[in-house]
Write a protein that holds these residues in place. Structure first.
Motif, PDB file in Angstrom:
ATOM      1  N   LEU A  35       0.827  -1.208   0.000  1.00  0.00           N
ATOM      2  CA  LEU A  35       0.000   0.000   0.000  1.00  0.00           C
ATOM      3  C   LEU A  35       0.859   1.255   0.000  1.00  0.00           C
ATOM      4  O   LEU A  35       0.529   2.248  -0.667  1.00  0.00           O
ATOM      5  N   ILE A  36       1.959   1.219   0.729  1.00  0.00           N
ATOM      6  CA  ILE A  36       2.857   2.372   0.743  1.00  0.00           C
ATOM      7  C   ILE A  36       3.462   2.583  -0.640  1.00  0.00           C
ATOM      8  O   ILE A  36       3.535   3.712  -1.136  1.00  0.00           O
ATOM      9  N   HIS A  37       3.881   1.502  -1.295  1.00  0.00           N
ATOM     10  CA  HIS A  37       4.399   1.620  -2.669  1.00  0.00           C
ATOM     11  C   HIS A  37       3.339   2.229  -3.581  1.00  0.00           C
ATOM     12  O   HIS A  37       3.644   3.096  -4.406  1.00  0.00           O
ATOM     13  N   ALA A  95      -7.058  12.397  -4.255  1.00  0.00           N
ATOM     14  CA  ALA A  95      -7.825  13.470  -3.614  1.00  0.00           C
ATOM     15  C   ALA A  95      -6.946  14.319  -2.697  1.00  0.00           C
ATOM     16  O   ALA A  95      -7.029  15.557  -2.720  1.00  0.00           O
ATOM     17  N   LEU A  96      -6.108  13.689  -1.883  1.00  0.00           N
ATOM     18  CA  LEU A  96      -5.261  14.458  -0.972  1.00  0.00           C
ATOM     19  C   LEU A  96      -4.112  15.147  -1.695  1.00  0.00           C
ATOM     20  O   LEU A  96      -3.717  16.252  -1.327  1.00  0.00           O
ATOM     21  N   THR A  97      -3.585  14.513  -2.725  1.00  0.00           N
ATOM     22  CA  THR A  97      -2.498  15.121  -3.495  1.00  0.00           C
ATOM     23  C   THR A  97      -3.002  16.334  -4.267  1.00  0.00           C
ATOM     24  O   THR A  97      -2.300  17.327  -4.404  1.00  0.00           O
ATOM     25  N   ARG A  98      -4.237  16.270  -4.736  1.00  0.00           N
ATOM     26  CA  ARG A  98      -4.854  17.377  -5.492  1.00  0.00           C
ATOM     27  C   ARG A  98      -5.877  18.114  -4.630  1.00  0.00           C
ATOM     28  O   ARG A  98      -6.904  18.567  -5.129  1.00  0.00           O
ATOM     29  N   ILE A  99      -5.608  18.261  -3.366  1.00  0.00           N
ATOM     30  CA  ILE A  99      -6.604  18.767  -2.414  1.00  0.00           C
ATOM     31  C   ILE A  99      -7.143  20.149  -2.775  1.00  0.00           C
ATOM     32  O   ILE A  99      -8.301  20.454  -2.489  1.00  0.00           O
ATOM     33  N   ASN A 119      -7.624   4.081  12.188  1.00  0.00           N
ATOM     34  CA  ASN A 119      -6.186   4.104  12.418  1.00  0.00           C
ATOM     35  C   ASN A 119      -5.421   4.008  11.099  1.00  0.00           C
ATOM     36  O   ASN A 119      -4.476   4.761  10.857  1.00  0.00           O
ATOM     37  N   GLU A 120      -5.824   3.084  10.255  1.00  0.00           N
ATOM     38  CA  GLU A 120      -5.160   2.923   8.957  1.00  0.00           C
ATOM     39  C   GLU A 120      -5.373   4.137   8.068  1.00  0.00           C
ATOM     40  O   GLU A 120      -4.436   4.575   7.373  1.00  0.00           O
ATOM     41  N   ILE A 121      -6.578   4.696   8.065  1.00  0.00           N
ATOM     42  CA  ILE A 121      -6.853   5.875   7.247  1.00  0.00           C
ATOM     43  C   ILE A 121      -5.956   7.029   7.674  1.00  0.00           C
ATOM     44  O   ILE A 121      -5.376   7.729   6.834  1.00  0.00           O
ATOM     45  N   ALA A 122      -5.829   7.222   8.978  1.00  0.00           N
ATOM     46  CA  ALA A 122      -4.970   8.301   9.472  1.00  0.00           C
ATOM     47  C   ALA A 122      -3.520   8.076   9.052  1.00  0.00           C
ATOM     48  O   ALA A 122      -2.849   8.994   8.556  1.00  0.00           O
ATOM     49  N   ILE A 128       0.623   9.732   2.610  1.00  0.00           N
ATOM     50  CA  ILE A 128       0.359  10.546   1.422  1.00  0.00           C
ATOM     51  C   ILE A 128       0.972  11.936   1.612  1.00  0.00           C
ATOM     52  O   ILE A 128       1.595  12.488   0.695  1.00  0.00           O
ATOM     53  N   GLY A 129       0.815  12.495   2.795  1.00  0.00           N
ATOM     54  CA  GLY A 129       1.415  13.798   3.077  1.00  0.00           C
ATOM     55  C   GLY A 129       2.926  13.767   2.969  1.00  0.00           C
ATOM     56  O   GLY A 129       3.543  14.680   2.408  1.00  0.00           O
ATOM     57  N   VAL A 130       3.548  12.707   3.476  1.00  0.00           N
ATOM     58  CA  VAL A 130       5.009  12.603   3.451  1.00  0.00           C
ATOM     59  C   VAL A 130       5.531  12.504   2.019  1.00  0.00           C
ATOM     60  O   VAL A 130       6.498  13.182   1.662  1.00  0.00           O
ATOM     61  N   ILE A 131       4.911  11.682   1.181  1.00  0.00           N
ATOM     62  CA  ILE A 131       5.409  11.590  -0.193  1.00  0.00           C
ATOM     63  C   ILE A 131       5.197  12.911  -0.918  1.00  0.00           C
ATOM     64  O   ILE A 131       6.021  13.314  -1.741  1.00  0.00           O
ATOM     65  N   ASN A 132       4.150  13.626  -0.588  1.00  0.00           N
ATOM     66  CA  ASN A 132       3.963  14.943  -1.194  1.00  0.00           C
ATOM     67  C   ASN A 132       5.049  15.920  -0.744  1.00  0.00           C
ATOM     68  O   ASN A 132       5.482  16.768  -1.527  1.00  0.00           O
TER      69      ASN A 132
END
Length: 151
Positions: A35-37, A95-99, A119-122, A128-132
């Motif tokens: 999932l991280i990949h 969605a988060l990358t193109r917020i 927990n997983e969603i958070a 997602i924030g870190v890769i951005n």
């Protein structure tokens, strides 16, 4: 492309802070590497980060993900290789990358809730924030990707 700034040398404390988040996600978060990949590759594609697309493609391949799975991330909506869980994450990643334009739609969040715990969603959202962050550093400072030996 010419590199603008070596951000690691310019702000080693900031680099270490982002790296600490990265290390947490990889070793302590309990998130599946697959999932991280997936989210790293998709966000990096959206952000046009050649450095990160190159890195995360190689890492995914090293961790045993198929060439087909890797190649079809960019066209995931049309590709049948991804399951519903992966599709929910891909939608949330977009969605988060193109917020600024997506507003993180309720439908994308509901898809995440159908497949992941709070927990997983958070934690996935942090990832997602870190890769951005990495994408913005690499693209903003024109970090060049490695050139592999010719095939």
């Amino acid at each position: 492309m010419t590199a603008r700034l070596d951000y690691i040398k310019a702000a080693p404390d900031a680099f270490q802070a982002v790296l600490a988040l990265e290390q947490y996600l990889a070793t302590q978060s309990g998130l599946e590497p697959r999932l991280i990949h997936l989210l790293k590759l998709r966000a990096s594609q959206i952000n046009g980060c050649a450095y990160c697309v190159d890195m995360h493609t190689k890492e995914a391949r090293k961790d045993g993900l198929s060439e087909q799975w890797i190649a079809l991330v960019s066209v995931w909506r049309e590709a049948s290789i991804f399951d519903d869980r992966e599709r929910a994450l891909l939608g949330w990643t977009e969605a988060l990358t193109r917020i600024s334009t997506s507003g993180a739609p309720d439908a994308d969040y509901a898809a995440m809730q159908a497949h992941f715990s709070d927990n997983e969603i958070a934690k996935l959202s942090v990832a997602i924030g870190v890769i951005n962050i990495w994408n913005r550093l690499a693209v903003g400072f024109r970090t060049p990707h490695a050139i592999d030996a010719a095939a």
